[in-house]
Write a protein that holds these residues in place. Sequence first.
Motif, PDB file in Angstrom:
ATOM      1  N   UNK A 151       0.830  -1.209   0.000  1.00 42.13           N
ATOM      2  CA  UNK A 151       0.000   0.000   0.000  1.00 42.13           C
ATOM      3  C   UNK A 151       0.859   1.251   0.000  1.00 42.13           C
ATOM      4  N   UNK A 152       0.335   2.311  -0.654  1.00 43.48           N
ATOM      5  CA  UNK A 152       0.985   3.617  -0.638  1.00 43.48           C
ATOM      6  C   UNK A 152       0.178   4.560   0.234  1.00 43.48           C
ATOM      7  N   UNK A 153       0.879   5.478   0.866  1.00 43.85           N
ATOM      8  CA  UNK A 153       0.213   6.529   1.631  1.00 43.85           C
ATOM      9  C   UNK A 153      -0.189   7.659   0.687  1.00 43.85           C
ATOM     10  N   UNK A 154      -1.363   8.221   0.866  1.00 44.21           N
ATOM     11  CA  UNK A 154      -1.811   9.332   0.033  1.00 44.21           C
ATOM     12  C   UNK A 154      -2.294  10.478   0.901  1.00 44.21           C
ATOM     13  N   UNK A 155      -2.210  11.685   0.348  1.00 41.31           N
ATOM     14  CA  UNK A 155      -2.625  12.894   1.051  1.00 41.31           C
ATOM     15  C   UNK A 155      -3.411  13.789   0.095  1.00 41.31           C
ATOM     16  N   UNK A 156      -4.339  14.620   0.619  1.00 41.56           N
ATOM     17  CA  UNK A 156      -5.050  15.518  -0.263  1.00 41.56           C
ATOM     18  C   UNK A 156      -4.133  16.466  -1.022  1.00 41.56           C
ATOM     19  N   UNK A 157      -4.183  16.442  -2.323  1.00 45.22           N
ATOM     20  CA  UNK A 157      -3.343  17.227  -3.285  1.00 45.22           C
ATOM     21  C   UNK A 157      -3.910  18.625  -3.523  1.00 45.22           C
ATOM     22  N   UNK A 162      -6.032  15.518   7.882  1.00 43.33           N
ATOM     23  CA  UNK A 162      -4.771  15.365   8.603  1.00 43.33           C
ATOM     24  C   UNK A 162      -3.910  14.208   8.092  1.00 43.33           C
ATOM     25  N   UNK A 163      -4.512  13.053   7.802  1.00 42.51           N
ATOM     26  CA  UNK A 163      -3.681  11.905   7.418  1.00 42.51           C
ATOM     27  C   UNK A 163      -3.852  11.505   5.962  1.00 42.51           C
ATOM     28  N   UNK A 164      -4.763  12.083   5.234  1.00 43.67           N
ATOM     29  CA  UNK A 164      -4.937  11.734   3.825  1.00 43.67           C
ATOM     30  C   UNK A 164      -5.593  10.378   3.660  1.00 43.67           C
ATOM     31  N   UNK A 165      -4.874   9.428   3.080  1.00 47.36           N
ATOM     32  CA  UNK A 165      -5.464   8.115   2.867  1.00 47.36           C
ATOM     33  C   UNK A 165      -4.440   7.139   2.338  1.00 47.36           C
ATOM     34  N   UNK A 166      -4.929   5.973   1.941  1.00 45.24           N
ATOM     35  CA  UNK A 166      -4.075   4.926   1.395  1.00 45.24           C
ATOM     36  C   UNK A 166      -4.625   4.459   0.057  1.00 45.24           C
ATOM     37  N   UNK A 167      -3.711   4.046  -0.801  1.00 41.44           N
ATOM     38  CA  UNK A 167      -4.097   3.743  -2.176  1.00 41.44           C
ATOM     39  C   UNK A 167      -5.107   2.601  -2.294  1.00 41.44           C
TER      40      UNK A 167
END
Length: 847
Positions: free
Chosen positions: A152-158, A309-314
Amino acid sequence: MRTPETGRGWQRVTIWMVVLAALGLSLLITSEAKSYEPTEASPKTHVYMVVFDQMPVVTYNGKILGLRGTAKYFSERWRKTHKRAHVSDLVKKYNAYLIKEQDKILNEFFGFEGCEKVYRYTHLVNGVALSLTDDEAERLAEHPRVERVQKSYRVYPSTVHTPDYLNLHKGVWSQFGGPVGAGENMIIGIVDTGIDPTHPSFTTRGQKLYGPLRKYRGRCDVAKEFPRGSCNGKIIGARFFNAAIKKGGFNASIHFASPLDGEGHGTHTASIAAGNYGVPVIMNGANFGKASGVAPRSRIAVYKALYRHIGGFIPDVIAACDQAVADGVDILSLSLGPNSPPSGSSTTFLNVLDIALLNAVKANVLVVQAAGNEGPYPKTVTSFSPWVLSVAAGVDDRTFRNTMVLGNRQIIKGTGIAPPTRGGGLYRLILAQDAVQGRGDPLLSPSECQSPKLYNNLLVRGKILICTYTFDFVYGGSTMQQLVKTAKSLGAAGVTVVVDSDSSGQKFEPVPLAIPVIVLPTSADSNILLSYYNRFTKKDRKGKILTFGATARIGNGQTITYTRSAQRVALFSSRGPNVKDFNFNEADILKPNIMAPGYMIWGAWTPIGTSQAAFAGQRFAMISGTSMATPHVAGLAALLKWKYPTWSPSALVSAMTTTADVADRFGRPLQAQSPSPDGSPLLQTATPFDMGGGALNIHAAMNPGLIFETGYLDYVRFLCSLSTPREVLGATKMSCPRLAGKPTDLNIPSITFANLVKTVYVARTVTNVAAVAEKYTISITNAPDFVVTANPAVFTIGVGRRNKQTIVFTVRATRASQASSFARITFKGSLSHVIRVPVSVVNKRLR
């Protein structure tokens, strides 16, 4: 033997970031989410995505005995001969088969112990997301029916002005009977941070009835904070996906296990694409106009996969996209992207998300994605694949000018969206450092005006306070909101903000403020004010103030000026050339593809939003990013899809990119912002690596004349030209032809070479979508180090079976160079149709 992809490569771990600038049926379940908390004795696990060997629903061709194919339900031909796409019993049957086969493989591997399934994917990808130890991932990757195991990759609001700026009122909306019909029955899927269903941009009160749509098969996730009725027809469905992010700090009290937007980004992007028409934008008691989405009658389907705060995961993002396509959305809008090319495969185009998006296009869903906010530097674009429409951000013609009149009648120009000082009189000026009482606070800079306790309120009251904008404001340690609170607490008549450097001033973006405030964003203007202040402020030998003699008044900054200037590429907008792998090698694919307004865009906001301190507690926000540009394009795509319901995603992309503007109304080339030594953006001629085909021209896109068609098999052949047949087979379940060709063979409305050696021939086929035949003449604006010629240069294209024409372009290097250069091919029709194709070459070699 296959090895799991852990995301490690080049020099660092790949982290997918969503840039601000960010994969379903009620009967057919394409993803499952469960809660799991490992015990202290359990070995450490991570979420891995596991892709199996059989085709997902949208590509299955019916070669399994007893299971007829399901791919036809998503083909362009089937859609052209049926009034609507429906999910048949065949799809449900094959879905059940895939789940059974997934369980069979996992049971063989795990035995009776079983495993925790975070998600199932069946629609766009045949796979699962699992919690695995690293050892389990290594061993599972060796299973003969497992194609890929990837960590999994970590994602954040762009908007208020952009509908007028894009000429929607006078042009495009009139084709739909006005805004009350623009985008009727189109469904835009928004994968983001959720939505605020109480916002007036999404209400159905006073709107024409939104009836049920048979083509939509989604549902509405209900929770205490997202009650029944939140999905009101305008919001046609709403789901949330958090199974993967639960492993990374999910907190239901602030993140909400529901589609509710606790961040603001998703609400903002949804309103730009399809918010209601004519919603008043009121903030701090001032009316900033009326907001409208680009396609105000389109429906919004919400897929929450990112959290504040933490964004999300792919895995959550893929599950959201999978569900959106299964639900039946027409357009998929992704204001998100990675902060670097993904590793784990031979090319960026084969990462799990991009393959899922390829299958979304196979299902006739156009995918629009933000290009990224890492500009103005090259190779920063973060949307890679040719089947995805990548959007750059432009600065439109709005300016937020204000003036400050000094006591010596000198006028200083500044900026700031704030009211004027009361009356027409002058107010004394006081520098924040001169108002400090006692010894101050070593933790606070007195020049930044962040705490009223630092200052003598008797000195400040009734005066204009001079504060300083530093990089602490840029990085968030200081805020304009706290500055305003300080000034109000001290009873200041207003605030003038000077900058400590041109570099910090360049970063300032005006926000609406409740008290008189003007910002002088250049060192030159700041020094003029400070020199005047020092000249008329008398001090004793010890530096104590004797008299404050400098005076000024602040003008009205709430009156916005429109310059009628063309779009300019925003400084922050990510630039090409595109890259094809984790080593940042250039690709033969142009990115970005198009530019749309993305600077200081008004849109809906949630009062509990946290990412923009300037708009805390507000219902609207004005923010910047390719995230804001993306829904503009998604909204236009919905209008195009309504007008041309049988058009493929590639046809929609072609119509928008080939008709985009490359010059302003005076015929001068569009420009791009780039940094300069004095901190102010330097304007240079924009290239295709800055803006793709150009600035979105909605009116022209509605009648392009010619289009470039590209199908699923064309994209597979493109992948075959870059990767091994085995890798392509594993990703697409399609075999490569014996002769795969070159990446530049892909029939897209651009020609791009990472490396041009001597002379290369490139074919492109255009299709006439006009109602009558037309004669076209091709002209070419060449580069200084390569030339392009066309054969034929003049042709007449018919209709019906004679509506296609192939042109062979000869691209020849004339001088060795490693500097990117550009040409442009223009097709001019006898019936006034004009389309343009950019040609970009990075490296040129003569042998």
